[in-house]
Design a protein around this motif. Structure first.
Motif, mmCIF file in Angstrom:
data_model
loop_
_atom_site.group_PDB
_atom_site.id
_atom_site.type_symbol
_atom_site.label_atom_id
_atom_site.label_comp_id
_atom_site.label_asym_id
_atom_site.label_seq_id
_atom_site.Cartn_x
_atom_site.Cartn_y
_atom_site.Cartn_z
ATOM 1 N N GLU A 138 0.832 -1.212 0.000
ATOM 2 C CA GLU A 138 0.000 0.000 0.000
ATOM 3 C C GLU A 138 0.865 1.260 0.000
ATOM 4 N N HIS A 139 1.968 1.222 0.761
ATOM 5 C CA HIS A 139 2.860 2.381 0.853
ATOM 6 C C HIS A 139 3.372 2.799 -0.530
ATOM 7 N N PHE A 140 3.752 1.825 -1.344
ATOM 8 C CA PHE A 140 4.312 2.150 -2.658
ATOM 9 C C PHE A 140 3.245 2.310 -3.741
ATOM 10 N N GLU A 141 2.109 1.652 -3.579
ATOM 11 C CA GLU A 141 1.077 1.687 -4.609
ATOM 12 C C GLU A 141 0.122 2.880 -4.490
ATOM 13 N N LYS A 142 -0.029 3.417 -3.285
ATOM 14 C CA LYS A 142 -1.072 4.426 -3.056
ATOM 15 C C LYS A 142 -0.866 5.711 -3.856
ATOM 16 N N VAL A 143 0.350 5.963 -4.299
ATOM 17 C CA VAL A 143 0.610 7.187 -5.076
ATOM 18 C C VAL A 143 0.326 6.994 -6.565
ATOM 19 N N LEU A 144 0.013 5.761 -6.977
ATOM 20 C CA LEU A 144 -0.236 5.471 -8.387
ATOM 21 C C LEU A 144 -1.713 5.673 -8.718
ATOM 22 N N PRO A 145 -2.016 6.002 -9.975
ATOM 23 C CA PRO A 145 -3.417 6.247 -10.342
ATOM 24 C C PRO A 145 -4.304 5.010 -10.236
ATOM 25 N N ASP A 146 -3.718 3.820 -10.393
ATOM 26 C CA ASP A 146 -4.486 2.580 -10.302
ATOM 27 C C ASP A 146 -3.745 1.624 -9.372
ATOM 28 N N PRO A 147 -3.799 1.879 -8.061
ATOM 29 C CA PRO A 147 -3.016 1.066 -7.111
ATOM 30 C C PRO A 147 -3.455 -0.392 -7.086
ATOM 31 N N HIS A 148 -2.476 -1.293 -7.095
ATOM 32 C CA HIS A 148 -2.733 -2.729 -7.020
ATOM 33 C C HIS A 148 -2.403 -3.196 -5.604
ATOM 34 N N LEU A 149 -3.413 -3.298 -4.769
ATOM 35 C CA LEU A 149 -3.231 -3.677 -3.375
ATOM 36 C C LEU A 149 -3.400 -5.180 -3.205
ATOM 37 N N LEU A 150 -2.769 -5.726 -2.170
ATOM 38 C CA LEU A 150 -2.809 -7.170 -1.977
ATOM 39 C C LEU A 150 -4.227 -7.692 -1.795
ATOM 40 N N HIS A 151 -5.082 -6.900 -1.146
ATOM 41 C CA HIS A 151 -6.430 -7.368 -0.867
ATOM 42 C C HIS A 151 -7.490 -6.563 -1.625
ATOM 43 N N ALA A 152 -7.096 -6.028 -2.765
ATOM 44 C CA ALA A 152 -8.038 -5.233 -3.553
ATOM 45 C C ALA A 152 -9.162 -6.089 -4.124
ATOM 46 N N THR A 153 -8.877 -7.350 -4.451
ATOM 47 C CA THR A 153 -9.862 -8.270 -5.003
ATOM 48 C C THR A 153 -9.717 -9.619 -4.305
ATOM 49 N N ALA A 154 -10.727 -10.465 -4.445
ATOM 50 C CA ALA A 154 -10.658 -11.807 -3.866
ATOM 51 C C ALA A 154 -9.504 -12.590 -4.465
ATOM 52 N N GLU A 155 -9.277 -12.382 -5.762
ATOM 53 C CA GLU A 155 -8.172 -13.080 -6.432
ATOM 54 C C GLU A 155 -6.837 -12.648 -5.850
ATOM 55 N N ASN A 156 -6.659 -11.337 -5.674
ATOM 56 C CA ASN A 156 -5.421 -10.825 -5.086
ATOM 57 C C ASN A 156 -5.234 -11.340 -3.662
ATOM 58 N N SER A 157 -6.319 -11.364 -2.903
ATOM 59 C CA SER A 157 -6.252 -11.801 -1.514
ATOM 60 C C SER A 157 -5.821 -13.261 -1.413
ATOM 61 N N GLU A 158 -6.361 -14.080 -2.283
ATOM 62 C CA GLU A 158 -5.993 -15.494 -2.291
ATOM 63 C C GLU A 158 -4.518 -15.663 -2.642
ATOM 64 N N TYR A 159 -4.068 -14.880 -3.623
ATOM 65 C CA TYR A 159 -2.667 -14.948 -4.038
ATOM 66 C C TYR A 159 -1.757 -14.482 -2.903
ATOM 67 N N ALA A 160 -2.161 -13.423 -2.200
ATOM 68 C CA ALA A 160 -1.354 -12.890 -1.099
ATOM 69 C C ALA A 160 -1.162 -13.932 -0.011
ATOM 70 N N HIS A 161 -2.225 -14.669 0.304
ATOM 71 C CA HIS A 161 -2.117 -15.693 1.338
ATOM 72 C C HIS A 161 -1.216 -16.842 0.901
ATOM 73 N N ARG A 162 -1.102 -17.049 -0.393
ATOM 74 C CA ARG A 162 -0.204 -18.096 -0.879
ATOM 75 C C ARG A 162 1.254 -17.652 -0.788
ATOM 76 N N ILE A 163 1.517 -16.417 -1.227
ATOM 77 C CA ILE A 163 2.908 -15.964 -1.272
ATOM 78 C C ILE A 163 3.474 -15.704 0.119
ATOM 79 N N VAL A 164 2.606 -15.416 1.102
ATOM 80 C CA VAL A 164 3.130 -15.141 2.440
ATOM 81 C C VAL A 164 3.866 -16.358 2.991
ATOM 82 N N ARG A 165 3.493 -17.544 2.533
ATOM 83 C CA ARG A 165 4.154 -18.753 3.004
ATOM 84 C C ARG A 165 5.575 -18.883 2.448
#
Length: 233
Positions: A138-165
């Motif tokens: 969020e710190h690096f993405e929030k300044v962009l016009p279309d920020p891609h946050l880890l939990h912006a979508t269900a798909e992103n959220s699922e991916y985030a939980h995978r990569i955290v491992r």
């Protein structure tokens, strides 16, 4: 680092802001039997993520607490949590020509800002690690016009939980630090101004970030020079 009172940088609040402005960090650990191990990852202050959980003053002394992560198997290489770790934050730096001082004799030098922060890492839980990764993105993405946050979508959220491992988060409460910023503080104000102007101008050593840091560090000196000039006028 070389001892020089002219370049001392020991203000805790200033070092925290320095870390915020320069979040790319080199983590170094001496591991018995293996030697020195170094890794490079972004870092944030814990207080910027977990609020008052850490970073509060104890006995009148303000803390510096870093949070970051390493990708597996870096945690095994560092034997994370078993040894002290040195975190190195480097700010703007660059070559300074003796021709920019406006007087002779002089020699070339290198201006820089750097902080060495030491402590023993504490491994975070998976949930805390995910919170840190979320805040970092969020710190690096929030300044962009279309920020891609880890939990912006269900798909992103699922991916985030995978990569955290595949990562291991940690907090590093700094037990001691040494920092220096060499920004021509020992030079006359007129020379400092010329160096700043040269670093901002087009050329082989143009370096606006270094110029800005020099202006910040020498603000009092430059302001006094400006006031003196106005009085003479």
């Amino acid at each position: 680092m070389r001892e020089n009172p002219d370049y001392a940088f020991d203000d805790v609040a200033g070092i925290k802001e320095f870390i915020r402005q320069n979040p790319w960090c080199t983590f170094t650990t001496y591991v018995p039997g293996a030697g020195l191990v170094a890794s490079h990852y972004p870092v944030m202050l814990e207080e910027d993520i977990f609020g008052d959980r850490a970073g509060a003053a104890e006995d009148g002394v303000e803390k510096i607490v870093l949070v970051s992560h390493v990708g597996r198997p870096d945690e095994e290489k560092h034997q994370l949590g078993q040894h002290e770790m040195l975190a190195i934050i480097q700010g703007p730096h660059g070559y300074i020509s003796p021709g920019w001082y406006g007087y002779r004799p002089n020699v070339p030098t290198w201006n820089f800002a750097v902080a060495h922060l030491t402590g023993t890492p504490e491994i975070l839980s998976d949930q805390e690690n995910l919170t840190v990764l979320d805040a970092l993105v969020e710190h690096f993405e929030k300044v962009l016009p279309d920020p891609h946050l880890l939990h912006a979508t269900a798909e992103n959220s699922e991916y985030a939980h995978r990569i955290v491992r595949g990562t291991v988060g940690f907090r590093l409460e700094v037990t001691r630090f040494e920092a220096k910023e060499k920004m021509s503080q020992d030079k006359p104000a007129s020379s400092v101004r010329t160096i700043i102007d040269t670093l901002r101008a087009p050329g082989p050593y143009t370096n606006p970030a270094l110029a800005e840091r020099m202006e910040h560090v020498n603000a009092v000196k430059l302001s006094a020079e400006s006031s003196a000039g106005e009085k003479e006028a």
